[in-house]
Design a protein around this motif. Sequence first.
Motif, PDB file in Angstrom:
ATOM      1  N   LEU A 159       0.837  -1.192   0.000  1.00 50.07           N
ATOM      2  CA  LEU A 159       0.000   0.000   0.000  1.00 50.07           C
ATOM      3  C   LEU A 159       0.874   1.245   0.000  1.00 50.07           C
ATOM      4  O   LEU A 159       1.916   1.282   0.646  1.00 50.07           O
ATOM      5  N   ARG A 174       0.666  -6.017   7.056  1.00 55.38           N
ATOM      6  CA  ARG A 174       0.176  -4.832   7.770  1.00 55.38           C
ATOM      7  C   ARG A 174       0.867  -3.607   7.200  1.00 55.38           C
ATOM      8  O   ARG A 174       2.092  -3.518   7.232  1.00 55.38           O
ATOM      9  N   PRO A 175       0.108  -2.660   6.675  1.00 54.77           N
ATOM     10  CA  PRO A 175       0.712  -1.509   6.009  1.00 54.77           C
ATOM     11  C   PRO A 175       1.345  -0.552   7.005  1.00 54.77           C
ATOM     12  O   PRO A 175       0.981  -0.529   8.189  1.00 54.77           O
ATOM     13  N   LEU A 180      -4.449   6.176   5.177  1.00 59.84           N
ATOM     14  CA  LEU A 180      -5.526   5.214   4.989  1.00 59.84           C
ATOM     15  C   LEU A 180      -6.139   4.809   6.317  1.00 59.84           C
ATOM     16  O   LEU A 180      -5.479   4.793   7.347  1.00 59.84           O
ATOM     17  N   THR A 182      -7.357   1.615   8.081  1.00 58.06           N
ATOM     18  CA  THR A 182      -7.098   0.193   7.847  1.00 58.06           C
ATOM     19  C   THR A 182      -7.740  -0.675   8.920  1.00 58.06           C
ATOM     20  O   THR A 182      -7.982  -0.245  10.047  1.00 58.06           O
ATOM     21  N   GLU A 183      -8.003  -1.927   8.539  1.00 61.00           N
ATOM     22  CA  GLU A 183      -8.501  -2.926   9.468  1.00 61.00           C
ATOM     23  C   GLU A 183      -8.068  -4.306   8.988  1.00 61.00           C
ATOM     24  O   GLU A 183      -7.807  -4.512   7.797  1.00 61.00           O
ATOM     25  N   HIS A 184      -7.981  -5.228   9.915  1.00 60.27           N
ATOM     26  CA  HIS A 184      -7.638  -6.606   9.573  1.00 60.27           C
ATOM     27  C   HIS A 184      -8.867  -7.284   8.973  1.00 60.27           C
ATOM     28  O   HIS A 184      -9.943  -7.286   9.574  1.00 60.27           O
ATOM     29  N   THR A 288      -4.984  -7.045   4.874  1.00 57.45           N
ATOM     30  CA  THR A 288      -5.459  -5.784   5.425  1.00 57.45           C
ATOM     31  C   THR A 288      -6.437  -5.133   4.457  1.00 57.45           C
ATOM     32  O   THR A 288      -6.202  -5.111   3.242  1.00 57.45           O
ATOM     33  N   ALA A 290      -8.043  -1.592   3.491  1.00 58.48           N
ATOM     34  CA  ALA A 290      -7.746  -0.170   3.682  1.00 58.48           C
ATOM     35  C   ALA A 290      -8.685   0.678   2.832  1.00 58.48           C
ATOM     36  O   ALA A 290      -9.008   0.316   1.703  1.00 58.48           O
TER      37      ALA A 290
END
Length: 336
Positions: A159, A174-175, A180, A182-184, A288, A290
Motif C-alpha cells: 500500500l 500490515r501496512p 488510509l 485500515t482494518e484486519h 489488510t 484499507a
Amino acid sequence: MPSRTRPVGDDPEPPPRPEHGGPDPRALRADDLRYLLAVARTGRLVSAADALGVDHTTVSRRITALEKSLGVRLIERGTEGWGLTDAGRSVADSARAIEDALVRVVDAVSGQDAPSLHGTVRVSAPDGFGTVFATPALARVRRRHPRLRVELITATRQLNLRPAGFDLALAIGRPPRSRLVTEHLTDYALGLYAADEYLARCGPPGSVTELREHPLIFYIDSMLQVGDLDIERHLPGVTPAFSSTNVFAQVEATRLGAGIGVLPAFLAERALLRRLLPDEVDIRLPITLAVRREAVTHPAVRVVRDALHHEVAHRTAELLPADSTREPGPPPSSSI
C-alpha cells in the motif's frame, strides 16, 4: 476574466486568498464539490471526468474555480495521481453530505423506497485474493445495485503512503502508517505444494534442508514489493528456480511439475496439488483492508466493505483449511 484551465500533470499556481475575511458562501457553486469528490475517489482527472460524464478539462476548470472561491489549494499531484490536501479533505468531508442529499432527491422523485447506489467504486487487491474472493463479493454488490460501477485492479504490491487511484484496497501484511483507514480482514495460509507427477519423478523432500535440492517456485525477489512475502523470512537460504510476479503463473508452473511452489492454500487446493512438510512450513499472513479517508463514509464503499467481510467469513475454510497440517500421502508410482 475566465478561470484558467489546469493542464493535466501540471502543478498550478496557488489560488489567491480572498482579500477580506473568509470565502463568501454566495460565490461558491455547490456543484463544483462533486468534481472535487470525484477526483478524491479516483486520483485521476480523466477517471473523474469519466465517472461524471464530462471531459477532463471540465473537471480541472471546475476544481480551479472552487479553489479560487475558497482561496486554498484543494488537490495536489503525487507519484500515483492527484490527492487531497489537508484543506481538500476537510472540504470533501463536508461536501459528501451534499452529494448524498442529491442522491436522495433523485431516489425520491423516481419512487424508490431504499436509496440506490450510483457512481464508481475502485478496488485494488492482490492477484489471487482479488480474483478468488474480491470478484465474487463485487459481483454480488453489482447484482443488488445495477447502477453502480465497480473496478478491480489486481497487483501484489505494498500500500502507498500517499494513496491515490482507489477507494478501497486489499493488501498482504500490515501496512505502514499512512492516510488510509485500515482494518484486519482475514488471515490466509501458504505452504509447500507439488504436483503428483513431480513427486513421482523427484520424490518429496523429507525436511526443509532437503528442500534446497528441489527447484522452488515463488515470486521474483528483486521485483517483490511486499515484505511479508520475502522468501528469506520463511525459508532462509532457499532460492527460487522459477519465479513470476503473478501467483497464477506460479500455480500453473507447479501443476506442470516445474518444482515445488510456495502457494496460498486457497489456490493450491483448487489445483489439486499435494501439500508437503506441513509441520515445518505453515505460513500465515494477514490481509489488510484499507479505505481512503475521504471515501470511508461513502455508501457504496461501505457496501463493498461489508460484502468483502461477508465473503471471507463464509469461506474461512478455504483461506485457513482445517486439514492444512495433514501429512501428504505417498506419491503415486511413476507410469514411465
